[in-house]
Motif scaffolding. Structure first.
Motif, mmCIF file in Angstrom:
data_model
loop_
_atom_site.group_PDB
_atom_site.id
_atom_site.type_symbol
_atom_site.label_atom_id
_atom_site.label_comp_id
_atom_site.label_asym_id
_atom_site.label_seq_id
_atom_site.Cartn_x
_atom_site.Cartn_y
_atom_site.Cartn_z
ATOM 1 N N VAL A 609 -2.359 10.014 6.617
ATOM 2 C CA VAL A 609 -3.012 9.131 7.586
ATOM 3 C C VAL A 609 -4.044 8.241 6.895
ATOM 4 N N THR A 610 -4.820 8.800 5.978
ATOM 5 C CA THR A 610 -5.832 8.004 5.271
ATOM 6 C C THR A 610 -5.180 6.920 4.416
ATOM 7 N N ARG A 611 -4.078 7.268 3.753
ATOM 8 C CA ARG A 611 -3.362 6.265 2.961
ATOM 9 C C ARG A 611 -2.815 5.162 3.861
ATOM 10 N N SER A 612 -2.350 5.545 5.038
ATOM 11 C CA SER A 612 -1.838 4.558 5.988
ATOM 12 C C SER A 612 -2.944 3.608 6.433
ATOM 13 N N ILE A 613 -4.134 4.166 6.716
ATOM 14 C CA ILE A 613 -5.270 3.330 7.123
ATOM 15 C C ILE A 613 -5.636 2.356 6.009
ATOM 16 N N ALA A 614 -5.711 2.866 4.763
ATOM 17 C CA ALA A 614 -6.090 2.021 3.635
ATOM 18 C C ALA A 614 -5.090 0.890 3.430
ATOM 19 N N ALA A 615 -3.804 1.185 3.613
ATOM 20 C CA ALA A 615 -2.776 0.162 3.402
ATOM 21 C C ALA A 615 -2.862 -0.945 4.442
ATOM 22 N N ILE A 616 -3.051 -0.580 5.704
ATOM 23 C CA ILE A 616 -3.059 -1.584 6.770
ATOM 24 C C ILE A 616 -4.369 -2.370 6.782
ATOM 25 N N LEU A 617 -5.436 -1.811 6.263
ATOM 26 C CA LEU A 617 -6.683 -2.575 6.203
ATOM 27 C C LEU A 617 -6.558 -3.793 5.288
ATOM 28 N N ASN A 618 -5.646 -3.699 4.326
ATOM 29 C CA ASN A 618 -5.424 -4.823 3.410
ATOM 30 C C ASN A 618 -4.585 -5.890 4.106
ATOM 31 N N GLY A 619 -5.212 -7.010 4.446
ATOM 32 C CA GLY A 619 -4.525 -8.071 5.174
ATOM 33 C C GLY A 619 -3.970 -9.164 4.291
ATOM 34 N N ASP A 620 -3.895 -8.952 2.967
ATOM 35 C CA ASP A 620 -3.372 -9.992 2.080
ATOM 36 C C ASP A 620 -1.884 -10.217 2.294
#
Length: 688
Positions: A609-620
């Protein structure tokens, strides 16, 4: 010689009386019952001679015998520290099991008030039982050695117990008591004192645990008094109980016979609301199946002397807590009752009255048990399976509730107009309609086709109370009450510690039966139920035991960000805002987007879940619908905001959620712009 001969005659007579078939170890119980009958006779004999039996020499002998019975001969308490001290001049014994972590600043604590009819026994007599209770519950137990009748009648015992409890609350840090987690408990007359103190202190007490309590002296012919007049009467004696009530209340034993005839209450009280509190039609529903009898019609003695003696005590909530006019706000209640106990029905009726006043209650009724059975739960020479079962149930109940009701709560388990928030390893408590309970389904709201196979649909039955993947339910019609809204009950759902993190939907299927037809009724809970990771739950992988760490990493809504390099570190305040309105919804949306809106068992894994949050926070990568776009190579941000201008996560996440709603299913435009410390702050908010 006369006493000895008469005692032997009584022994011969009672030895022929039957023990109920459902009672285990009937021969052992027969000896206990016969010993009680003989003691009843001795009390009667002393009363006939005008001698008070509860004097120091007799108490010493009785307490010594009881100590051997409950604790064994020569047994030593191990893995337990017992400290004798005083609290505001009231003597207490503090039982601390070695399993309690010594580095903790505070513990959930139980104040225990021993039984014995306010007259007999002591903390030392209860030492083995209290040690066993402290070890099994992993609680700090404070036992109050209150003054006893008849030398010290009411209000001495009540005042000692109230003073000690108030003293513990006042000196919470000195005794390492965790705020808002003070339980008060007791059995027999100790249950009476616990209920009286709990009614006085109300919201200052987390929970009251009442075991075979005696709660009233208004009616000595309730159905349970009638049922048990000649069954195990040495263990649950009407005569001995009335004698104890008179001793405690300071009323002369000259009135014992009129009280046994149940003619001791004046007509003014019989015609008041007090009588309704003991109305079996109102507070003793037939579905309990504990008796076929009902409340009897009452008459008064007609004696002004008798009426005057009982008038000021029988309706006093401090001496008879069941007779309190208002029971709203009384602490949550765990009630233990026995089938073979004269106090059985008053405890059940009090439970129903509390339930009708919106007090959360749990009633555990043990049919193959008798008054005082709990003392044989595993420490002394006599061990009863039903007593051990009762302790198991109490331990399980306390473990659930003490784990999640911390000093600072972020969960709620009641039905609200707002979304219901709970956590993994938590309980969901729902008051449900009057239909016969059949089963419950709880479904993950993420996706159109939740399935039992991937733990997104959990089905539970009112008969099995066990769902898939560790889910459990507990339907409690036993605490239902008949009122103007009809029959209702509490439903508890226990979520497993590795439950999927998401928002869930809940439905309940019931069977409605009338004389002419049977219909299935489905109730759909209108509100969302959020289930999150739970660092307070020992079975959750994110469990974080030390209280300061929980405050720092979970409860703290603001902090400091360190930016720059090793030679030039700058400090920036940051508002995480995890408890702000809308942030929970935004974070759950980010989790779902990270899993492509497909529910996965990995959503119960905090690392995934934490990895998923970190990935989606990146809006590039616009195709992923990320939250925040980065920009590093300029100090000019004409179409966005400079990363250094952000001071918290709330405004970023709320703007993103607004864009999600505006996009109507398309990928939302990311917020502009961010640097590494902004991403770190957002991840911290999502994690918390």
């Amino acid at each position: 010689m006369y006493v000895c001969v008469t005692t032997r005659i009584v022994f011969i007579i009672v030895s022929a009386w039957d023990i109920p078939a459902e009672i285990e170890q009937p021969e052992v119980v027969r000896w206990l019952d016969e010993a009680g009958r003989i003691s009843d006779y001795m009390i009667w004999f002393c009363n006939q001679l005008g001698i008070e039996p509860a004097t120091w020499p007799v108490k010493f002998v009785v307490n010594y015998g009881a100590k051997i019975l409950f604790n064994g001969f020569g047994n030593t308490l191990t893995n337990m520290t017992i400290r004798y001290t005083t609290i505001d001049n009231v003597p207490v014994a503090i039982f601390q099991p070695d399993t309690l972590s010594t580095d903790k600043k505070s513990y959930p604590t139980m104040v225990y008030l021993h039984g014995g009819g306010w007259t007999w026994f002591s903390v030392d007599v209860y030492a083995g039982y209290l040690s066993h209770l402290a070890t099994r519950t992993n609680l700090q137990v404070v036992a109050v050695d209150f003054r006893q009748a008849p030398k010290y009648p009411f209000p001495a015992a009540y005042e000692d117990c109230l003073t000690a409890t108030k003293g513990l609350l006042k000196r919470r840090k000195d005794f390492k008591i965790r705020r808002s987690l003070l339980i008060i408990a007791g059995d027999d007359s100790g249950g009476n004192l616990a209920a009286a103190v709990a009614h006085t202190l109300k919201e200052k007490i987390f929970m009251q645990v009442l075991i075979n309590p005696t709660l009233q002296m208004f009616d000595f012919e309730t159905p349970s008094y009638q049922d048990n007049s000649n069954i195990l009467s040495g263990l649950t004696s009407s005569y001995r109980n009335v004698y104890h009530w008179l001793s405690y209340s300071g009323i002369s034993t000259d009135f014992l016979q009129v009280a046994l005839q149940n003619n001791h209450i004046p007509s003014s009280m019989l015609n008041s609301a007090l009588s309704s509190y003991l109305d079996s039609k109102k507070y003793l529903p037939s579905y309990h199946e504990v008796t076929k009898r009902g409340t009897k019609e009452r008459t008064e003695s007609g004696s002004l002397i008798v009426s005057s003696a009982f008038k000021n005590v029988a309706g006093n909530a401090q001496i008879a807590p069941m007779m309190a006019f208002n029971v709203e706000g009384v602490p949550n209640t765990y009630m233990v009752t026995s089938q073979y106990d004269v106090f059985r029905d008053e405890a059940i009726m009090y439970t129903h009255r509390l339930f009708a006043a919106d007090v959360k209650v749990k009633l555990e009724h043990y049919r193959p048990s008798f008054h005082g059975f709990i003392m044989f739960c595993g420490y002394g020479p006599i061990k009863l399976n039903v007593a051990n079962e009762a302790i198991d149930h109490l331990v399980e109940f306390l473990d659930y509730h003490l784990t999640f009701n911390k000093e600072k709560k972020i969960t709620q388990t009641v039905v609200l107009t707002e979304p219901v928030l709970t956590t993994s390893g938590q309980t969901i408590n729902q008051k449900i309609p009057k239909q016969t309970l059949q089963g419950a389904v709880i479904r993950d709201k993420n996706g159109d086709k939740p399935l039992p196979g991937n733990d997104t649909m959990i089905c539970m039955s009112s008969y099995t109370s066990q769902g898939s993947s560790g889910w459990k339910s507990d339907f409690l019609p036993i605490v239902g009450t008949k009122n103007r809204d009809g029959m209702s009950a509490n439903l508890w759902i226990f979520t497993p510690a590795d439950c999927i993190v998401s928002d869930w939907r809940f439905s309940l299927q019931s069977i409605l039966r009338t004389e002419n037809e049977t219909a299935t009724v489905t109730y759909e809970h209108p509100d969302r139920i959020y289930i999150l990771f739970n660092p307070w739950c020992k079975n959750d992988v994110v469990y974080l035991p030390p209280e300061p760490m929980l405050d720092e990493y979970i409860m703290n809504s603001s902090g400091i960000m360190f930016t720059g390099c090793s030679k030039r570190v700058t400090v920036k305040p940051w508002i995480y805002g995890q408890f702000e309105s809308g942030i929970l919804e935004a974070c759950l949306y980010i989790i779902k987007r990270g899993f492509n809106f497909r529910t996965s068992q990995s959503m119960g894994d905090p690392v995934a879940v934490t990895r998923s949050i970190a990935a989606i926070l990146n809006g590039d990568d616009v195709s992923k619908g990320g939250v925040l776009k980065s920009l590093w190579s300029t100090n000019d941000y004409p179409d966005g905001r400079s990363p250094t201008m952000w001071s918290g996560s709330v405004s970023i996440l709320k703007q993103y959620l607004e864009r999600v709603l505006e996009s109507e299913g398309d990928n939302p435009e990311p917020i502009k712009y961010g640097h590494c410390f902004v991403y770190a702050g957002l991840v911290t908010t999502g994690r918390s």
